[in-house]
Design a protein around this motif. Structure first.
Motif, PDB file in Angstrom:
ATOM      1  N   VAL A  79     -20.959  13.234  -9.753  1.00  0.00           N
ATOM      2  CA  VAL A  79     -19.719  13.827 -10.252  1.00  0.00           C
ATOM      3  C   VAL A  79     -19.455  15.089  -9.450  1.00  0.00           C
ATOM      4  CG1 VAL A  79     -20.843  15.173 -12.084  1.00  0.00           C
ATOM      5  CG2 VAL A  79     -18.458  14.524 -12.341  1.00  0.00           C
ATOM      6  N   LYS A  80     -18.207  15.393  -9.230  1.00  0.00           N
ATOM      7  CA  LYS A  80     -17.841  16.646  -8.550  1.00  0.00           C
ATOM      8  C   LYS A  80     -18.052  17.810  -9.511  1.00  0.00           C
ATOM      9  CE  LYS A  80     -16.041  14.730  -4.781  1.00  0.00           C
ATOM     10  NZ  LYS A  80     -16.707  14.840  -3.514  1.00  0.00           N
ATOM     11  N   PHE A  81     -18.529  18.934  -8.995  1.00  0.00           N
ATOM     12  CA  PHE A  81     -18.741  20.124  -9.821  1.00  0.00           C
ATOM     13  C   PHE A  81     -17.455  20.545 -10.520  1.00  0.00           C
ATOM     14  CE2 PHE A  81     -18.692  24.827 -10.169  1.00  0.00           C
ATOM     15  CZ  PHE A  81     -19.635  24.948 -11.173  1.00  0.00           C
ATOM     16  N   GLY A  82     -16.340  20.488  -9.827  1.00  0.00           N
ATOM     17  CA  GLY A  82     -15.060  20.887 -10.417  1.00  0.00           C
ATOM     18  C   GLY A  82     -14.679  20.038 -11.612  1.00  0.00           C
ATOM     19  N   VAL A  83     -14.980  18.738 -11.558  1.00  0.00           N
ATOM     20  CA  VAL A  83     -14.698  17.832 -12.682  1.00  0.00           C
ATOM     21  C   VAL A  83     -15.555  18.219 -13.871  1.00  0.00           C
ATOM     22  CG1 VAL A  83     -14.878  15.430 -13.469  1.00  0.00           C
ATOM     23  CG2 VAL A  83     -13.951  15.946 -11.194  1.00  0.00           C
TER      24      VAL A  83
END
Length: 132
Positions: A79-83
């Motif tokens: 998963v992307k950190f921003g998500v």
């Protein structure tokens, strides 16, 4: 100990040494907000010390990575950190998302590039779940 939004307080540690009640948990300083956390609040020298159950927090993190992430060709979830950071459920679950990520990385449960993740700057950094 239960706090309400009306009684919002800054919880702070005034203890400088090891605590015999700290069962391997992490001592955190936090601004209490209406949310639940796994841990204990102890009054110490007129202040409050909160011990978090790190293993429980990491377990919650793994669940959230699985919920928000996608599987790659190797079957690993990322998963992307921003998500993760922008997700409302995660915002309510984790008082210190970056600290929980660092603890999970030290235990080789997740991996990501770099040492410290910051919102905005590192939104596109992949957080890879190493254990199923």
């Amino acid at each position: 100990m239960k706090f309400s939004m009306a009684d919002e307080k800054i919880l702070s540690s005034q203890s400088h040494g090891a605590d015999s009640n700290n069962d391997g948990g992490v001592v955190l300083l936090l601004l209490y907000k209406e949310s639940t956390f796994a841990g204990n609040v102890h009054q110490v020298n007129g202040g409050f010390k909160t011990t978090m159950n790190v293993e429980h927090e990491i377990g919650l993190l793994v669940e959230e990575i699985r919920r928000l992430g996608t599987k790659n060709a190797d079957g690993q979830v990322s998963v992307k950190f921003g998500v993760l950071f922008a997700d409302e459920k995660c915002a309510n679950l984790f008082e210190a998302l970056v600290g929980t990520l660092k603890a999970a990385k030290r235990r080789k449960i997740v991996t990501y590039q770099g040492e410290l993740l910051l919102q905005g700057v590192h939104d596109n950094v992949d957080i890879m779940l190493l254990q199923n």
